[in-house]
Design a protein around this motif. Structure first.
Motif, PDB file in Angstrom:
ATOM      1  N   VAL A  66       0.836  -1.197   0.000  1.00 22.69           N
ATOM      2  CA  VAL A  66       0.000   0.000   0.000  1.00 22.69           C
ATOM      3  C   VAL A  66       0.874   1.252   0.000  1.00 22.69           C
ATOM      4  N   ILE A  67       1.905   1.258   0.865  1.00 24.24           N
ATOM      5  CA  ILE A  67       2.742   2.453   0.943  1.00 24.24           C
ATOM      6  C   ILE A  67       3.604   2.585  -0.314  1.00 24.24           C
ATOM      7  N   ALA A  68       4.046   1.452  -0.856  1.00 24.95           N
ATOM      8  CA  ALA A  68       4.806   1.513  -2.111  1.00 24.95           C
ATOM      9  C   ALA A  68       3.915   2.073  -3.226  1.00 24.95           C
ATOM     10  N   LEU A  69       2.653   1.660  -3.235  1.00 20.84           N
ATOM     11  CA  LEU A  69       1.726   2.196  -4.239  1.00 20.84           C
ATOM     12  C   LEU A  69       1.561   3.701  -4.064  1.00 20.84           C
ATOM     13  N   TYR A  70       1.501   4.126  -2.793  1.00 19.63           N
ATOM     14  CA  TYR A  70       1.407   5.566  -2.530  1.00 19.63           C
ATOM     15  C   TYR A  70       2.592   6.284  -3.171  1.00 19.63           C
ATOM     16  N   LEU A  71       3.796   5.708  -2.980  1.00 21.09           N
ATOM     17  CA  LEU A  71       4.985   6.348  -3.543  1.00 21.09           C
ATOM     18  C   LEU A  71       4.979   6.295  -5.073  1.00 21.09           C
ATOM     19  N   VAL A  72       4.426   5.221  -5.621  1.00 22.22           N
ATOM     20  CA  VAL A  72       4.351   5.130  -7.081  1.00 22.22           C
ATOM     21  C   VAL A  72       3.417   6.230  -7.614  1.00 22.22           C
ATOM     22  N   MET A  73       2.275   6.384  -6.928  1.00 19.60           N
ATOM     23  CA  MET A  73       1.297   7.392  -7.352  1.00 19.60           C
ATOM     24  C   MET A  73       1.815   8.809  -7.145  1.00 19.60           C
ATOM     25  N   SER A  74       2.534   9.015  -6.047  1.00 19.18           N
ATOM     26  CA  SER A  74       2.898  10.382  -5.697  1.00 19.18           C
ATOM     27  C   SER A  74       4.288  10.741  -6.199  1.00 19.18           C
ATOM     28  N   LEU A  75       4.996   9.788  -6.801  1.00 18.50           N
ATOM     29  CA  LEU A  75       6.361  10.087  -7.215  1.00 18.50           C
ATOM     30  C   LEU A  75       6.675   9.520  -8.599  1.00 18.50           C
ATOM     31  N   ALA A  76       6.546   8.192  -8.725  1.00 20.57           N
ATOM     32  CA  ALA A  76       6.997   7.567  -9.968  1.00 20.57           C
ATOM     33  C   ALA A  76       6.138   7.985 -11.163  1.00 20.57           C
ATOM     34  N   PHE A  77       4.820   7.883 -11.016  1.00 18.30           N
ATOM     35  CA  PHE A  77       3.945   8.238 -12.140  1.00 18.30           C
ATOM     36  C   PHE A  77       4.072   9.714 -12.522  1.00 18.30           C
ATOM     37  N   ALA A 101      13.891  -3.860  -1.250  1.00 22.16           N
ATOM     38  CA  ALA A 101      14.937  -3.066  -1.903  1.00 22.16           C
ATOM     39  C   ALA A 101      14.312  -1.993  -2.792  1.00 22.16           C
ATOM     40  N   ILE A 102      13.251  -2.362  -3.513  1.00 22.09           N
ATOM     41  CA  ILE A 102      12.581  -1.392  -4.378  1.00 22.09           C
ATOM     42  C   ILE A 102      11.977  -0.280  -3.520  1.00 22.09           C
ATOM     43  N   PHE A 103      11.387  -0.687  -2.397  1.00 26.99           N
ATOM     44  CA  PHE A 103      10.783   0.302  -1.504  1.00 26.99           C
ATOM     45  C   PHE A 103      11.839   1.296  -1.010  1.00 26.99           C
ATOM     46  N   GLN A 104      12.998   0.770  -0.592  1.00 29.21           N
ATOM     47  CA  GLN A 104      14.079   1.635  -0.111  1.00 29.21           C
ATOM     48  C   GLN A 104      14.451   2.660  -1.176  1.00 29.21           C
ATOM     49  N   MET A 105      14.531   2.187  -2.425  1.00 27.87           N
ATOM     50  CA  MET A 105      14.927   3.076  -3.505  1.00 27.87           C
ATOM     51  C   MET A 105      13.901   4.202  -3.678  1.00 27.87           C
ATOM     52  N   PHE A 106      12.635   3.820  -3.636  1.00 28.07           N
ATOM     53  CA  PHE A 106      11.581   4.829  -3.752  1.00 28.07           C
ATOM     54  C   PHE A 106      11.674   5.845  -2.630  1.00 28.07           C
ATOM     55  N   ALA A 107      12.006   5.362  -1.433  1.00 19.55           N
ATOM     56  CA  ALA A 107      12.051   6.254  -0.279  1.00 19.55           C
ATOM     57  C   ALA A 107      13.215   7.240  -0.398  1.00 19.55           C
ATOM     58  N   MET A 108      14.291   6.865  -1.079  1.00 15.43           N
ATOM     59  CA  MET A 108      15.441   7.756  -1.216  1.00 15.43           C
ATOM     60  C   MET A 108      15.256   8.765  -2.344  1.00 15.43           C
ATOM     61  N   LEU A 109      14.415   8.425  -3.306  1.00 16.19           N
ATOM     62  CA  LEU A 109      14.296   9.228  -4.522  1.00 16.19           C
ATOM     63  C   LEU A 109      13.879  10.694  -4.289  1.00 16.19           C
ATOM     64  N   PRO A 110      12.876  10.961  -3.419  1.00 20.67           N
ATOM     65  CA  PRO A 110      12.380  12.338  -3.328  1.00 20.67           C
ATOM     66  C   PRO A 110      13.473  13.366  -3.037  1.00 20.67           C
ATOM     67  N   MET A 111      14.502  12.964  -2.291  1.00 20.64           N
ATOM     68  CA  MET A 111      15.544  13.920  -1.935  1.00 20.64           C
ATOM     69  C   MET A 111      16.274  14.421  -3.182  1.00 20.64           C
ATOM     70  N   HIS A 160       7.716  15.315  -0.958  1.00 19.69           N
ATOM     71  CA  HIS A 160       8.889  16.190  -1.110  1.00 19.69           C
ATOM     72  C   HIS A 160       9.887  15.988   0.036  1.00 19.69           C
ATOM     73  N   PHE A 161       9.374  15.819   1.260  1.00 24.71           N
ATOM     74  CA  PHE A 161      10.264  15.718   2.424  1.00 24.71           C
ATOM     75  C   PHE A 161      10.328  14.292   2.979  1.00 24.71           C
ATOM     76  N   TYR A 162      10.026  13.327   2.108  1.00 23.05           N
ATOM     77  CA  TYR A 162       9.940  11.931   2.563  1.00 23.05           C
ATOM     78  C   TYR A 162      11.281  11.385   3.035  1.00 23.05           C
ATOM     79  N   THR A 163      12.342  11.659   2.263  1.00 22.40           N
ATOM     80  CA  THR A 163      13.601  10.937   2.464  1.00 22.40           C
ATOM     81  C   THR A 163      14.219  11.170   3.837  1.00 22.40           C
ATOM     82  N   VAL A 164      14.349  12.442   4.222  1.00 19.77           N
ATOM     83  CA  VAL A 164      15.002  12.729   5.505  1.00 19.77           C
ATOM     84  C   VAL A 164      14.205  12.093   6.645  1.00 19.77           C
ATOM     85  N   SER A 165      12.873  12.196   6.559  1.00 16.98           N
ATOM     86  CA  SER A 165      12.034  11.610   7.605  1.00 16.98           C
ATOM     87  C   SER A 165      12.193  10.098   7.632  1.00 16.98           C
ATOM     88  N   HIS A 166      12.232   9.505   6.454  1.00 15.44           N
ATOM     89  CA  HIS A 166      12.397   8.050   6.358  1.00 15.44           C
ATOM     90  C   HIS A 166      13.718   7.628   7.000  1.00 15.44           C
TER      91      HIS A 166
END
Lengths: 674, 292
Positions: free
Chosen positions: A34-45, A497-507, A546-552
């Motif tokens: 669910v959270i990965a989908l959130y990141l896909v919707m809010s970042l990747a797409f 691993a894919i999730f980690q990558m998504f979490a680092m991307l916003p920065m 936008h501020f996901y990475t540092v918080s993550h």
């Protein structure tokens, strides 16, 4: 018997054991998806939409349309003409002006010089193939059927452009010197600001960590103050200090503050706390034994500085440099306010999109801006991982010895830096309270009547608080829960691993780019998520991302400090993981959770870049109001609003402190006892 | 497999267990049987696979292939939460923000027990481990040895059929360790719970275990009572790893004779042929100096 023998004797059985998933495993994987989908919707797409936009060009392809014109009695002759040949005869539109944007429309009557909407002449128009399309009024016509229209309807026919994919936007960009020059400008101001900020921050951090100067706590607070205001605010302060009617404009000896000088001074101001924090951390972990060794080897202080201090802090310095570079090159607010005619990439995106409605070119500039941002981000990550390795070494903390001359020199130095920071904030507050700068210096609260200005009024301020609270609340839940799932779930390695990558991307994604990508993705009427466009929800989603990475990373660090066997123990006791999460994980990580919340709140209050494309008249924000009031020439109210953000953030910080100190001492009694 | 009663009435059977991490094979065809109520130690140097084996039994890191049967039930692919065991880790993994009572009660909740039943059981367990007054304290307020016993109490609270101990004593100082060895052993006998303990400390294994499983490089070297593995090591590794010994090269020179250098020694009857090169190991305590 050696192992080779054993391996030969016993054939390895084929039947592999496949894990039966427990309910918790399924819940945790479901949560992660669910959270990965959130990141896909809010970042990747959104990013994908932006990239594809940058490669799309739109052009009126006149060969796709055919027309027939009747005589005065409505009888059609057998001749069919394509608009292309018509344009060839008339030269109504030069070929190179047929390029347009995705929303382009071209009235068809311009190909008929003697057109009159009152004439009895009838017109037929059709698309030659499926690519062509045109509007009759607001109805889109596709397909190759003839449309027969009277002249009054025919004047409402508008051609739509054909989309094609290619590099022509980029070619166009790089052959426009005005745009191309921005790359050079952006890199120039970023490099100069980085050098100045890192040097200033290094000595400031050095003074606080390595001397016995006084008022360290006070200076530490002052150094962090710029983080609490939008990057626009130093721009406004500089206008009051060095602008046309500035207090001390004489200090510039005739140079204009509007341009690189202003951007660089302002950038030093708003990036200072970031550089200070990183370098300070690096200096704080130094090993006293190295200094003792240097003294016993009779090294001079100068030599010790270059052989012990600088190498020890080098990762911190490099990391700080790339963070500052990234902040400056991606910043939009400051060059918008003080940049004058000096164009930089981030402002180009804004101008292309908001000023010229050229979304494709905005996307091209975004792609160009992403490259240095990603490079700086990648280098910073590599350097930071080395810094961690240094941290794990066991070292003896360094305790500075008093040295009156050095200590007072450092006090003066920090005093000057402090004066710069306080001065910038002070002049804004002062200007906000003045009736009419510089002619009537009497005090008044007129500038706080935001409702009389453009930009959203007090409503914008309340919107900002609402947005910041929602971002802090939703963001903290999503980010911490996501970090927990990725840290503590079993198996599912690729997924994690894919999730980690998504979490680092916003920065690595500049705010302007993210905001623009959101327009492309969410403002597409074919997207079912279109409903959030123009609402508070999209502002919150965008800011959380936008501020996901540092918080993550904060959450992951806290979770890594937990015993990795808690989940195993809980499973062996047949208790649901959710119970462990709520009764142990969350309470133990509460300090980190509160840190994430305040980080998100403060950034949501000050952010401009991502949300500037996404607010609507109902959801204007305080930081956007600062921008718009400044744009409209209401500089004093803009300063007043900027300072309101500052005080709100100070208030939030104090609340955070009270909660951390007060409530935590009650719930975390176990910590003190240890 | 399910439902078939093991003919040897073993409580826990490990059958042909393999475990690989990428190209590294941590367990190579491990098979063993553990009887009900037995105290078994997995003993071996670090990296021998003993913890991997324990974690496979616990369902924390599933084996690549092979079967685990507990109480006649094939649990090979069961998740940890559906198996029947209590576990104590080297770090104890006590929940730091919960009191001792809450820690012990953690596994008793959601099991149909009433609040008063839980409280009764917790104080019973605190008595059992000899820490009756420590209930309201937090783990950080207790010594390492006390924390260790709390972890033990938590693991046995709901009366599991199997108790797993992963190097439970290695984080403690030497004196407490010796004391707790005795405590754990007494407690285990009192409860009669089948117990597996992983350790790299041979003294610990020899003094506590009913049977020892000596492991090396992912394989079982020998399974036997402490006496068997010490006095009748089946492999050179076991002889070397447990106790002190001196090793010689020798040649078989008779039905119960072996020649080391120029000295001929008597030995137990063997199956080696005349003239065969062999390794001879001698324990120091078996050498009895005779006065001249």
């Amino acid at each position: 018997m050696n192992s080779a023998n054993i391996d030969n004797i016993v054939a390895r059985p084929k039947g592999l054991v496949k894990a039966k998933l427990s309910r918790d495993d399924i819940i945790m994987r479901g949560g992660m998806i669910v959270i990965a989908l959130y990141l896909v919707m809010s970042l990747a797409f959104p990013l994908y939409s932006m990239f594809s936009k940058s490669f799309s060009t739109f052009k009126y392809d006149l060969s796709k349309f055919e027309v027939q014109v009747s005589d005065d009695t409505g009888q059609f002759p057998p001749t069919i003409v394509s608009l292309e040949s018509l344009n060839g005869e008339l030269e109504a539109i030069p070929n190179d002006e047929l390029s347009t944007g995705s929303g382009g429309r071209l009235g068809v009557t311009m190909f008929f010089p003697d057109f009159s909407f009152r004439s009895p002449v009838m017109y037929r128009i059709r698309n030659v193939d499926n690519q062509g399309r045109f509007l009759v009024g607001s109805t889109l016509v596709t397909g190759t059927d003839w449309q027969e229209l009277d002249s009054n309807t025919f004047r409402r026919v508008q051609l739509r452009p054909v989309r094609s994919t290619g590099l022509s936007n980029f070619i166009n960009y790089f052959s426009t010197p005005a745009l191309f020059k921005s790359i050079q400008n952006s890199i120039f101001i970023s490099v100069i600001s980085t050098i100045i900020t890192v040097i200033l921050a290094f000595w400031f951090a050095y003074a606080l960590n390595r001397s016995c100067m006084r008022f360290k706590g006070f200076f530490r607070l002052i150094a962090m103050a710029p983080i609490l205001v939008p990057s626009l605010l130093p721009g406004i302060a500089l206008v009051y200090l060095f602008g046309a009617q500035g207090v001390i404009k004489g200090l510039l000896f005739g140079a204009s503050i509007y341009g690189p000088i202003g951007i660089i001074i302002g950038s030093v101001f708003f990036t200072f706390p970031h550089a200070f924090l990183i370098i300070s951390t690096a200096l704080a972990i130094s090993d006293a034994r190295l200094y003792e060794a240097a003294i016993s080897l009779k090294a001079t202080p100068w030599k010790t500085f270059w052989t012990v201090t600088i190498p020890g802090a080098r990762y911190g310095i490099i990391s700080a440099a790339f963070v500052v570079f990234n902040l400056v090159i991606t910043d939009f607010g400051l060059p918008k306010v003080i940049g004058g005619q000096f164009n930089v990439l981030a402002v180009d995106i804004y101008k292309q999109v908001i000023g010229q409605q050229n979304f494709e070119m905005g996307a091209v500039v975004s792609v160009v801006l992403i490259i240095p941002a990603i490079l700086a981000f990648a280098i910073d990550r590599i350097v930071q991982s080395k810094q961690v390795a240094l941290l794990t070494a066991r070292s003896v903390p360094f305790h500075p010895k008093p040295n009156p001359r050095v200590d007072s020199a450092f006090t003066i130095y920090c005093g000057l830096v402090g004066l710069f920071i306080i001065g910038m904030l002070g002049i804004c507050q002062f200007a906000a309270l003045i009736k009419f700068w510089p002619y009537d210096l009497s005090l008044s609260l007129n500038n706080y009547q935001f409702d009389k200005m453009d930009g959203g009024g007090w409503g914008a301020y309340y919107n900002s608080i609402k947005m910041a609270l929602l971002t802090a609340l939703i963001g903290t839940c999503v980010i911490f829960f996501g970090a927990y799932l990725v840290e503590k779930s079993n198996g599912f390695k690729t997924g994690r691993a894919i999730f980690q990558m998504f979490a680092m991307l916003p920065m690595a994604i500049p705010g302007m780019v993210l905001g623009l990508a959101y327009i492309f993705f969410f403002n597409n009427p074919e997207n079912p998520l279109h409903i959030v466009y123009g609402t508070m929800a999209i502002l919150v989603i965008c800011t959380v991302t936008h501020f996901y990475t540092v918080s993550h990373l904060t959450a992951v660090t806290a979770l890594k400090q937990m015993d990795k066997e808690f989940e195993s123990v809980s499973a062996s006791l047949k208790q649901p993981t959710f119970k462990l999460f709520s009764r142990v994980t969350v309470p133990v990580c509460l300090p980190a959770i509160l840190d994430i919340a305040i980080y998100l709140f403060v950034n949501a209050m000050t952010t401009v870049s991502a949300v500037v494309f996404l607010y609507s008249t109902k959801t204007s924000l305080a930081s956007i109001a600062v921008l718009n009031m400044d744009d409209a020439g209401d500089i004093a109210p803009a300063a007043a609003m900027g300072m309101m953000i500052f005080y709100t953030n100070i208030f939030a910080r104090i609340v955070h402190l009270i909660i951390s100190k007060g409530i935590l001492t009650r719930t975390q009694a176990w910590r003190a006892s240890g | 497999m399910e439902g078939i009663k093991d003919p040897q009435s073993s409580y826990l059977s490990i059958k042909n267990l393999w475990k690989s991490f990428g190209s590294f094979t941590a367990l190579k065809d491990v098979s063993l049987d553990i009887k009900e109520g037995e105290f078994v130690c997995f003993l071996g140097p670090s990296g021998c696979g003993k913890t991997t084996l324990l974690r496979a039994i616990a369902g924390l890191d599933l084996q690549t292939s092979g079967a685990v049967v507990q109480g006649g039930k094939d649990i090979s692919n069961f998740p940890a939460s559906e198996r029947d065991y209590g576990i104590v880790f080297q770090s104890y993994a006590l929940f730091p923000n919960l009191t001792i009572e809450k820690n012990i009660a953690f596994g008793l909740e959601n099991t149909g027990r009433s609040k008063s039943e839980i409280n009764e059981r917790v104080s019973e367990l605190l008595d059992l481990i000899g820490l009756p007054d420590q209930g309201p304290k937090y783990p950080a307020q207790l010594s390492g040895g006390q924390q260790q016993r709390i972890a033990l109490a938590r693991a046995i609270a709901s009366g599991p059929g199997l108790l797993l101990l992963d190097e439970p004593l290695s984080a403690l100082d030497a004196k407490v360790r010796v004391y707790l060895r005795h405590e754990i052993k007494t407690l285990q006998q009192k409860l009669g719970v089948t117990t597996i303990m992983v350790t790299h400390d041979q003294e610990e294994a020899l003094s506590m275990a009913d049977r020892i499983v000596v492991m090396n490089e992912g394989k079982v070297e020998q399974i036997g009572t402490p006496n068997e593995v010490y006095c009748k090591p089946e492999t050179l590794f076991v002889a070397d790893f447990i106790g002190e010994m001196t090793q010689f090269r020798g040649t078989i020179s008779g039905k119960s004779l072996v020649k080391i250098g120029n000295t001929e020694l008597n030995m137990v009857e063997h199956r080696f042929s005349q003239g065969r090169e062999v390794s001879i190991t001698i324990r120091p305590e078996d050498i009895i100096p005779l006065g001249s």
